[in-house]
Design an enzyme around this catalytic site. Sequence first.
Site, PDB file in Angstrom:
ATOM      1  N   ASP A  90       0.849  -1.190   0.000  1.00  0.00           N
ATOM      2  CA  ASP A  90       0.000   0.000   0.000  1.00  0.00           C
ATOM      3  C   ASP A  90       0.891   1.247   0.000  1.00  0.00           C
ATOM      4  O   ASP A  90       1.851   1.327   0.766  1.00  0.00           O
ATOM      5  CB  ASP A  90      -0.874  -0.053   1.271  1.00  0.00           C
ATOM      6  CG  ASP A  90      -2.014   0.953   1.246  1.00  0.00           C
ATOM      7  OD1 ASP A  90      -2.352   1.455   0.157  1.00  0.00           O
ATOM      8  OD2 ASP A  90      -2.575   1.209   2.337  1.00  0.00           O
ATOM      9  N   HIS A  91       0.569   2.216  -0.846  1.00  0.00           N
ATOM     10  CA  HIS A  91       1.285   3.506  -0.901  1.00  0.00           C
ATOM     11  C   HIS A  91       2.808   3.389  -0.911  1.00  0.00           C
ATOM     12  O   HIS A  91       3.485   3.964  -0.059  1.00  0.00           O
ATOM     13  CB  HIS A  91       0.854   4.420   0.260  1.00  0.00           C
ATOM     14  CG  HIS A  91      -0.522   4.967   0.095  1.00  0.00           C
ATOM     15  ND1 HIS A  91      -0.827   5.983  -0.774  1.00  0.00           N
ATOM     16  CD2 HIS A  91      -1.691   4.601   0.666  1.00  0.00           C
ATOM     17  CE1 HIS A  91      -2.135   6.230  -0.725  1.00  0.00           C
ATOM     18  NE2 HIS A  91      -2.687   5.405   0.135  1.00  0.00           N
ATOM     19  N   ASN A 118     -10.291   0.135  -0.399  1.00  0.00           N
ATOM     20  CA  ASN A 118      -9.372   0.082   0.739  1.00  0.00           C
ATOM     21  C   ASN A 118     -10.095   0.376   2.045  1.00  0.00           C
ATOM     22  O   ASN A 118     -10.747   1.417   2.183  1.00  0.00           O
ATOM     23  CB  ASN A 118      -8.264   1.123   0.569  1.00  0.00           C
ATOM     24  CG  ASN A 118      -7.268   0.740  -0.506  1.00  0.00           C
ATOM     25  OD1 ASN A 118      -7.477  -0.203  -1.259  1.00  0.00           O
ATOM     26  ND2 ASN A 118      -6.179   1.476  -0.554  1.00  0.00           N
ATOM     27  N   HIS A 165      -9.614   4.707  -2.251  1.00  0.00           N
ATOM     28  CA  HIS A 165      -8.866   4.741  -0.988  1.00  0.00           C
ATOM     29  C   HIS A 165      -9.723   5.421   0.073  1.00  0.00           C
ATOM     30  O   HIS A 165     -10.716   6.066  -0.237  1.00  0.00           O
ATOM     31  CB  HIS A 165      -7.565   5.532  -1.163  1.00  0.00           C
ATOM     32  CG  HIS A 165      -6.475   4.727  -1.777  1.00  0.00           C
ATOM     33  ND1 HIS A 165      -5.285   4.499  -1.144  1.00  0.00           N
ATOM     34  CD2 HIS A 165      -6.407   4.075  -2.958  1.00  0.00           C
ATOM     35  CE1 HIS A 165      -4.532   3.747  -1.929  1.00  0.00           C
ATOM     36  NE2 HIS A 165      -5.181   3.471  -3.033  1.00  0.00           N
ATOM     37  N   GLY A 166      -9.297   5.270   1.317  1.00  0.00           N
ATOM     38  CA  GLY A 166      -9.998   5.969   2.401  1.00  0.00           C
ATOM     39  C   GLY A 166     -11.478   5.633   2.414  1.00  0.00           C
ATOM     40  O   GLY A 166     -12.324   6.502   2.600  1.00  0.00           O
ATOM     41  N   THR A 181      -9.459   1.906   8.582  1.00  0.00           N
ATOM     42  CA  THR A 181      -9.984   2.557   9.785  1.00  0.00           C
ATOM     43  C   THR A 181     -11.081   1.737  10.473  1.00  0.00           C
ATOM     44  O   THR A 181     -11.095   1.631  11.705  1.00  0.00           O
ATOM     45  CB  THR A 181     -10.523   3.949   9.420  1.00  0.00           C
ATOM     46  OG1 THR A 181      -9.421   4.755   8.971  1.00  0.00           O
ATOM     47  CG2 THR A 181     -11.184   4.624  10.611  1.00  0.00           C
ATOM     48  N   GLU A 215      -1.649   6.106  -8.609  1.00  0.00           N
ATOM     49  CA  GLU A 215      -2.633   7.054  -8.064  1.00  0.00           C
ATOM     50  C   GLU A 215      -2.513   8.377  -8.781  1.00  0.00           C
ATOM     51  O   GLU A 215      -1.424   8.893  -9.000  1.00  0.00           O
ATOM     52  CB  GLU A 215      -2.429   7.265  -6.556  1.00  0.00           C
ATOM     53  CG  GLU A 215      -3.346   8.379  -5.999  1.00  0.00           C
ATOM     54  CD  GLU A 215      -3.515   8.370  -4.486  1.00  0.00           C
ATOM     55  OE1 GLU A 215      -3.366   7.296  -3.873  1.00  0.00           O
ATOM     56  OE2 GLU A 215      -3.804   9.437  -3.927  1.00  0.00           O
ATOM     57  N   ASP A 261       2.710   5.155  -5.436  1.00  0.00           N
ATOM     58  CA  ASP A 261       1.957   6.403  -5.261  1.00  0.00           C
ATOM     59  C   ASP A 261       2.841   7.583  -5.647  1.00  0.00           C
ATOM     60  O   ASP A 261       3.507   8.181  -4.809  1.00  0.00           O
ATOM     61  CB  ASP A 261       1.457   6.543  -3.824  1.00  0.00           C
ATOM     62  CG  ASP A 261       0.625   7.813  -3.635  1.00  0.00           C
ATOM     63  OD1 ASP A 261       0.485   8.577  -4.617  1.00  0.00           O
ATOM     64  OD2 ASP A 261       0.120   8.038  -2.517  1.00  0.00           O
TER      65      ASP A 261
HETATM   66 ZN    ZN Z   1      -4.656   5.075   0.617  1.00  0.00          ZN
END
Ligand code: ZN
Length: 342
Positions: free
Chosen positions: A83-84, A263, A220-221, A266, A142, A105
Amino acid sequence: MPLVTMRQLLDEAARGGYGVGAFNVNNLEQVQAIMEAARETGSPVIIQASRGARKYANDRFLYHLMEAATEVYPEIPVALHQDHGNSPETCESAIELGFTSVMMDGSLMEDAKTPADFEYNVRVTREVVEMAHERGVTVEGELGTLGGIEDDVGSGEVHLTEPDQAVEFVERTGVDALAVAIGTSHGAYKFTKEPDREVLAMHIIEEINRRLPTTHLVMHGSSSVPRELVDLINRYGGEIRPTWGVPVREIQEGIKYGVRKINVDTDLRLAATGAIRRAFAEDPSEYDPRYYLTPAREAMKGIVKARMEEFGQAGHAGNYEPISLGDMAVRYREKGHLLTTT
Ligand SMILES: [Zn+2]
Protein backbone atom coordinates in the site's frame (compact mmCIF):
# COMPACT_ATOMS: atom_id res chain seq x y z
CA MET A 1 -3.15 -21.99 -2.86
CA PRO A 2 -0.16 -19.72 -3.44
CA LEU A 3 -0.57 -15.96 -3.29
CA VAL A 4 -2.28 -14.76 -6.46
CA THR A 5 -1.81 -11.51 -8.31
CA MET A 6 -4.12 -8.62 -7.68
CA ARG A 7 -4.56 -8.30 -11.43
CA GLN A 8 -6.20 -11.72 -11.57
CA LEU A 9 -8.46 -10.98 -8.59
CA LEU A 10 -9.59 -7.70 -10.13
CA ASP A 11 -10.07 -9.16 -13.61
CA GLU A 12 -12.32 -11.81 -12.05
CA ALA A 13 -14.16 -9.12 -10.08
CA ALA A 14 -14.74 -7.16 -13.29
CA ARG A 15 -16.14 -10.27 -14.96
CA GLY A 16 -18.41 -10.89 -11.99
CA GLY A 17 -19.38 -7.24 -11.49
CA TYR A 18 -18.25 -7.03 -7.87
CA GLY A 19 -15.64 -5.23 -5.77
CA VAL A 20 -12.84 -6.67 -3.60
CA GLY A 21 -12.00 -5.25 -0.19
CA ALA A 22 -8.32 -4.52 0.46
CA PHE A 23 -7.68 -4.72 4.17
CA ASN A 24 -4.55 -3.44 5.92
CA VAL A 25 -2.55 -5.60 8.29
CA ASN A 26 0.35 -5.22 10.65
CA ASN A 27 -0.13 -8.11 13.09
CA LEU A 28 -1.26 -11.69 13.58
CA GLU A 29 -4.78 -10.97 14.79
CA GLN A 30 -5.61 -8.83 11.77
CA VAL A 31 -4.38 -11.48 9.33
CA GLN A 32 -6.41 -14.13 11.15
CA ALA A 33 -9.55 -11.97 11.31
CA ILE A 34 -9.45 -11.23 7.57
CA MET A 35 -8.70 -14.82 6.53
CA GLU A 36 -11.40 -16.25 8.77
CA ALA A 37 -13.90 -13.76 7.34
CA ALA A 38 -12.82 -14.80 3.84
CA ARG A 39 -13.36 -18.47 4.69
CA GLU A 40 -16.76 -17.91 6.28
CA THR A 41 -17.97 -15.90 3.28
CA GLY A 42 -16.03 -17.79 0.57
CA SER A 43 -14.29 -14.60 -0.59
CA PRO A 44 -11.14 -13.81 -2.55
CA VAL A 45 -9.28 -11.06 -0.72
CA ILE A 46 -6.53 -8.45 -0.95
CA ILE A 47 -4.33 -8.04 2.10
CA GLN A 48 -2.15 -4.97 2.06
CA ALA A 49 0.72 -3.59 4.09
CA SER A 50 1.88 -0.01 4.17
CA ARG A 51 5.50 1.00 4.68
CA GLY A 52 4.58 1.68 8.30
CA ALA A 53 3.20 -1.84 8.68
CA ARG A 54 6.34 -3.39 7.20
CA LYS A 55 8.42 -1.42 9.65
CA TYR A 56 6.17 -2.21 12.63
CA ALA A 57 5.91 -5.95 12.00
CA ASN A 58 9.28 -6.47 10.30
CA ASP A 59 9.25 -7.67 6.68
CA ARG A 60 10.12 -11.27 7.47
CA PHE A 61 7.38 -11.63 10.09
CA LEU A 62 4.84 -10.06 7.77
CA TYR A 63 5.75 -12.28 4.86
CA HIS A 64 5.63 -15.46 6.92
CA LEU A 65 2.28 -14.48 8.42
CA MET A 66 0.98 -14.31 4.86
CA GLU A 67 2.60 -17.59 3.96
CA ALA A 68 0.88 -19.15 6.97
CA ALA A 69 -2.41 -17.65 5.81
CA THR A 70 -2.14 -19.40 2.43
CA GLU A 71 -1.29 -22.69 4.14
CA VAL A 72 -4.10 -22.54 6.67
CA TYR A 73 -6.67 -21.21 4.19
CA PRO A 74 -5.71 -23.01 0.94
CA GLU A 75 -9.11 -22.45 -0.66
CA ILE A 76 -8.87 -18.64 -0.49
CA PRO A 77 -7.20 -16.64 -3.30
CA VAL A 78 -5.15 -13.90 -1.62
CA ALA A 79 -3.18 -11.07 -3.19
CA LEU A 80 -0.48 -9.46 -1.07
CA HIS A 81 -0.22 -5.79 -1.91
CA GLN A 82 2.17 -2.97 -1.00
CA ASP A 83 0.00 0.00 0.00
CA HIS A 84 1.28 3.51 -0.90
CA GLY A 85 4.78 2.69 -2.10
CA ASN A 86 6.64 6.01 -2.00
CA SER A 87 9.40 5.13 -4.47
CA PRO A 88 10.42 2.49 -7.01
CA GLU A 89 12.88 1.18 -4.39
CA THR A 90 10.07 0.52 -1.90
CA CYS A 91 8.09 -1.32 -4.58
CA GLU A 92 11.10 -3.36 -5.63
CA SER A 93 11.82 -4.41 -2.05
CA ALA A 94 8.19 -5.51 -1.68
CA ILE A 95 8.43 -7.59 -4.86
CA GLU A 96 11.65 -9.19 -3.65
CA LEU A 97 9.90 -10.02 -0.41
CA GLY A 98 7.14 -11.86 -2.30
CA PHE A 99 4.36 -9.31 -2.67
CA THR A 100 2.21 -10.05 -5.73
CA SER A 101 1.08 -6.45 -6.19
CA VAL A 102 2.48 -2.98 -5.49
CA MET A 103 1.15 0.53 -5.41
CA MET A 104 3.46 3.23 -6.68
CA ASP A 105 1.96 6.40 -5.26
CA GLY A 106 3.62 9.01 -7.46
CA SER A 107 0.92 11.56 -6.67
CA LEU A 108 3.23 12.51 -3.82
CA MET A 109 6.99 12.94 -3.71
CA GLU A 110 9.17 10.38 -1.94
CA ASP A 111 8.50 12.08 1.43
CA ALA A 112 4.83 10.97 1.02
CA LYS A 113 3.76 14.51 1.90
CA THR A 114 4.57 16.89 -0.95
CA PRO A 115 2.24 16.79 -3.97
CA ALA A 116 4.15 15.73 -7.09
CA ASP A 117 3.60 16.97 -10.63
CA PHE A 118 2.08 14.88 -13.39
CA GLU A 119 5.34 14.19 -15.24
CA TYR A 120 7.07 12.95 -12.08
CA ASN A 121 4.11 10.67 -11.39
CA VAL A 122 4.17 9.24 -14.92
CA ARG A 123 7.93 8.67 -14.78
CA VAL A 124 8.14 6.81 -11.46
CA THR A 125 4.96 4.82 -12.08
CA ARG A 126 6.16 3.74 -15.54
CA GLU A 127 9.45 2.65 -14.01
CA VAL A 128 7.62 0.45 -11.50
CA VAL A 129 5.32 -0.98 -14.20
CA GLU A 130 8.32 -2.05 -16.30
CA MET A 131 10.04 -3.66 -13.33
CA ALA A 132 6.92 -5.30 -11.84
CA HIS A 133 5.27 -6.63 -15.00
CA GLU A 134 8.52 -8.30 -16.00
CA ARG A 135 7.95 -10.46 -12.91
CA GLY A 136 4.20 -10.78 -13.32
CA VAL A 137 3.44 -8.44 -10.41
CA THR A 138 0.43 -6.08 -10.51
CA VAL A 139 0.80 -2.28 -10.27
CA GLU A 140 -1.62 0.28 -8.87
CA GLY A 141 -1.01 3.97 -9.51
CA GLU A 142 -2.63 7.05 -8.06
CA LEU A 143 -3.68 10.25 -9.76
CA GLY A 144 -4.98 13.16 -7.73
CA THR A 145 -4.51 13.36 -3.98
CA LEU A 146 -6.70 12.44 -1.09
CA GLY A 147 -7.26 15.06 1.54
CA GLY A 148 -9.82 16.05 4.11
CA ILE A 149 -10.03 16.79 7.74
CA GLU A 150 -7.43 15.42 10.18
CA ASP A 151 -5.60 13.62 7.45
CA ASP A 152 -2.31 12.24 8.70
CA VAL A 153 -1.24 10.79 5.36
CA GLY A 154 -0.53 12.87 2.31
CA SER A 155 -0.40 16.58 1.69
CA GLY A 156 -3.74 17.40 3.28
CA GLU A 157 -4.70 19.08 0.01
CA VAL A 158 -7.50 17.70 -2.10
CA HIS A 159 -6.80 17.39 -5.82
CA LEU A 160 -9.62 15.52 -7.48
CA THR A 161 -8.63 13.28 -10.36
CA GLU A 162 -9.24 14.83 -13.79
CA PRO A 163 -10.63 12.30 -16.28
CA ASP A 164 -8.54 13.64 -19.22
CA GLN A 165 -5.37 13.22 -17.20
CA ALA A 166 -6.47 9.77 -16.05
CA VAL A 167 -6.68 8.58 -19.66
CA GLU A 168 -3.24 9.98 -20.47
CA PHE A 169 -1.79 8.57 -17.25
CA VAL A 170 -3.03 5.05 -17.84
CA GLU A 171 -1.92 5.05 -21.48
CA ARG A 172 1.56 6.32 -20.64
CA THR A 173 2.19 4.17 -17.56
CA GLY A 174 0.38 0.89 -18.27
CA VAL A 175 -0.91 0.51 -14.71
CA ASP A 176 -3.34 -2.32 -13.93
CA ALA A 177 -5.33 -0.34 -11.42
CA LEU A 178 -5.80 3.36 -10.76
CA ALA A 179 -6.57 4.98 -7.42
CA VAL A 180 -8.73 8.01 -7.98
CA ALA A 181 -9.32 10.98 -5.70
CA ILE A 182 -13.01 11.76 -5.41
CA GLY A 183 -13.05 13.61 -2.09
CA THR A 184 -12.34 10.84 0.41
CA SER A 185 -9.48 10.93 2.91
CA HIS A 186 -7.55 8.54 5.10
CA GLY A 187 -8.31 8.13 8.80
CA ALA A 188 -11.48 8.35 10.88
CA TYR A 189 -12.27 12.02 10.28
CA LYS A 190 -13.39 12.11 6.68
CA PHE A 191 -16.52 14.24 6.69
CA THR A 192 -18.20 16.53 9.21
CA LYS A 193 -21.64 15.52 7.95
CA GLU A 194 -23.08 12.73 5.87
CA PRO A 195 -21.44 13.10 2.44
CA ASP A 196 -23.73 13.69 -0.52
CA ARG A 197 -23.13 13.20 -4.24
CA GLU A 198 -21.32 16.54 -4.55
CA VAL A 199 -18.95 16.04 -1.61
CA LEU A 200 -18.18 12.57 -2.87
CA ALA A 201 -17.51 13.19 -6.54
CA MET A 202 -18.90 9.92 -7.84
CA HIS A 203 -19.38 11.45 -11.30
CA ILE A 204 -15.58 11.38 -11.70
CA ILE A 205 -15.65 7.60 -11.35
CA GLU A 206 -18.44 7.31 -13.90
CA GLU A 207 -16.56 9.51 -16.37
CA ILE A 208 -13.23 7.72 -15.97
CA ASN A 209 -14.91 4.33 -16.28
CA ARG A 210 -16.63 5.42 -19.48
CA ARG A 211 -13.30 6.39 -21.01
CA LEU A 212 -11.15 3.61 -19.49
CA PRO A 213 -13.57 0.68 -19.31
CA THR A 214 -10.83 -1.94 -18.78
CA THR A 215 -8.87 -0.12 -16.05
CA HIS A 216 -9.66 -1.26 -12.53
CA LEU A 217 -10.51 1.70 -10.31
CA VAL A 218 -9.53 1.89 -6.65
CA MET A 219 -11.20 3.81 -3.83
CA HIS A 220 -8.87 4.74 -0.99
CA GLY A 221 -10.00 5.97 2.40
CA SER A 222 -13.21 4.00 2.07
CA SER A 223 -14.01 3.05 5.62
CA SER A 224 -17.59 3.77 6.55
CA VAL A 225 -16.81 4.74 10.17
CA PRO A 226 -19.95 3.06 11.58
CA ARG A 227 -21.69 5.07 14.26
CA GLU A 228 -22.02 2.06 16.57
CA LEU A 229 -18.25 1.49 16.59
CA VAL A 230 -17.54 5.13 17.43
CA ASP A 231 -20.22 5.02 20.14
CA LEU A 232 -18.76 1.85 21.63
CA ILE A 233 -15.30 3.39 21.88
CA ASN A 234 -16.68 6.55 23.46
CA ARG A 235 -18.91 4.64 25.89
CA TYR A 236 -15.81 3.02 27.35
CA GLY A 237 -13.69 6.12 27.76
CA GLY A 238 -12.66 6.91 24.19
CA GLU A 239 -12.74 10.37 22.69
CA ILE A 240 -13.62 10.06 19.01
CA ARG A 241 -15.24 13.25 17.73
CA PRO A 242 -18.44 13.07 15.67
CA THR A 243 -17.45 12.02 12.16
CA TRP A 244 -18.73 10.45 8.96
CA GLY A 245 -17.11 7.98 6.59
CA VAL A 246 -17.99 6.77 3.10
CA PRO A 247 -21.49 5.22 3.08
CA VAL A 248 -21.49 1.61 1.86
CA ARG A 249 -24.23 2.45 -0.66
CA GLU A 250 -21.89 4.98 -2.33
CA ILE A 251 -19.19 2.33 -2.61
CA GLN A 252 -21.75 -0.02 -4.13
CA GLU A 253 -22.61 2.72 -6.61
CA GLY A 254 -18.90 3.00 -7.46
CA ILE A 255 -18.68 -0.76 -8.01
CA LYS A 256 -21.30 -0.38 -10.75
CA TYR A 257 -18.87 2.01 -12.46
CA GLY A 258 -15.63 0.05 -12.40
CA VAL A 259 -14.45 0.34 -8.78
CA ARG A 260 -12.87 -3.05 -8.13
CA LYS A 261 -10.62 -2.46 -5.11
CA ILE A 262 -11.88 -0.79 -1.97
CA ASN A 263 -9.37 0.08 0.74
CA VAL A 264 -10.62 -0.39 4.28
CA ASP A 265 -8.39 0.14 7.31
CA THR A 266 -9.98 2.56 9.78
CA ASP A 267 -13.10 0.41 10.32
CA LEU A 268 -10.96 -2.51 11.55
CA ARG A 269 -9.01 -0.20 13.85
CA LEU A 270 -12.24 1.15 15.31
CA ALA A 271 -13.68 -2.36 15.76
CA ALA A 272 -10.56 -3.59 17.57
CA THR A 273 -10.30 -0.53 19.80
CA GLY A 274 -13.96 -0.71 20.81
CA ALA A 275 -13.70 -4.39 21.71
CA ILE A 276 -10.51 -3.88 23.72
CA ARG A 277 -11.90 -0.88 25.61
CA ARG A 278 -15.01 -2.84 26.50
CA ALA A 279 -12.97 -5.86 27.65
CA PHE A 280 -10.78 -3.65 29.86
CA ALA A 281 -13.86 -2.02 31.40
CA GLU A 282 -15.77 -5.24 31.96
CA ASP A 283 -13.04 -7.04 33.88
CA PRO A 284 -10.21 -4.79 35.09
CA SER A 285 -8.67 -7.73 36.95
CA GLU A 286 -7.77 -9.57 33.70
CA TYR A 287 -4.21 -9.33 32.48
CA ASP A 288 -3.91 -12.04 29.81
CA PRO A 289 -3.64 -10.30 26.40
CA ARG A 290 -5.74 -13.11 24.92
CA TYR A 291 -8.63 -11.87 27.08
CA TYR A 292 -8.88 -8.65 25.05
CA LEU A 293 -7.25 -9.68 21.74
CA THR A 294 -9.79 -12.48 21.18
CA PRO A 295 -12.81 -10.12 21.15
CA ALA A 296 -10.76 -7.62 19.12
CA ARG A 297 -10.12 -10.29 16.49
CA GLU A 298 -13.80 -11.27 16.49
CA ALA A 299 -14.89 -7.65 16.05
CA MET A 300 -12.51 -7.16 13.11
CA LYS A 301 -13.75 -10.37 11.53
CA GLY A 302 -17.32 -9.14 11.87
CA ILE A 303 -16.69 -5.90 10.00
CA VAL A 304 -14.66 -7.64 7.28
CA LYS A 305 -17.44 -10.19 6.73
CA ALA A 306 -20.01 -7.43 6.41
CA ARG A 307 -17.88 -5.59 3.82
CA MET A 308 -17.24 -8.80 1.84
CA GLU A 309 -20.99 -9.34 1.56
CA GLU A 310 -21.65 -5.70 0.72
CA PHE A 311 -18.92 -5.43 -1.93
CA GLY A 312 -20.16 -8.64 -3.57
CA GLN A 313 -16.92 -10.66 -3.35
CA ALA A 314 -18.55 -13.24 -1.04
CA GLY A 315 -18.99 -16.62 -2.69
CA HIS A 316 -16.39 -16.04 -5.43
CA ALA A 317 -13.32 -17.67 -3.84
CA GLY A 318 -13.68 -20.92 -5.75
CA ASN A 319 -14.32 -19.48 -9.19
CA TYR A 320 -10.85 -19.76 -10.67
CA GLU A 321 -7.42 -21.34 -10.69
CA PRO A 322 -4.51 -19.09 -9.75
CA ILE A 323 -2.30 -17.84 -12.58
CA SER A 324 1.37 -17.97 -11.59
CA LEU A 325 3.60 -14.90 -11.58
CA GLY A 326 5.57 -16.48 -14.43
CA ASP A 327 2.46 -16.89 -16.56
CA MET A 328 1.37 -13.33 -15.79
CA ALA A 329 4.80 -12.09 -16.90
CA VAL A 330 4.36 -13.90 -20.22
CA ARG A 331 0.94 -12.29 -20.70
CA TYR A 332 2.33 -8.80 -20.17
CA ARG A 333 5.17 -9.54 -22.54
CA GLU A 334 2.88 -10.83 -25.25
CA LYS A 335 -0.10 -8.51 -24.89
CA GLY A 336 1.51 -5.35 -23.56
CA HIS A 337 1.06 -3.70 -20.19
CA LEU A 338 -2.58 -2.87 -20.71
CA LEU A 339 -4.17 -6.29 -20.77
CA THR A 340 -7.84 -6.19 -21.52
CA THR A 341 -10.14 -7.62 -18.89
CA THR A 342 -12.49 -9.42 -21.21
ZN1 ZN B 1 -4.66 5.08 0.62
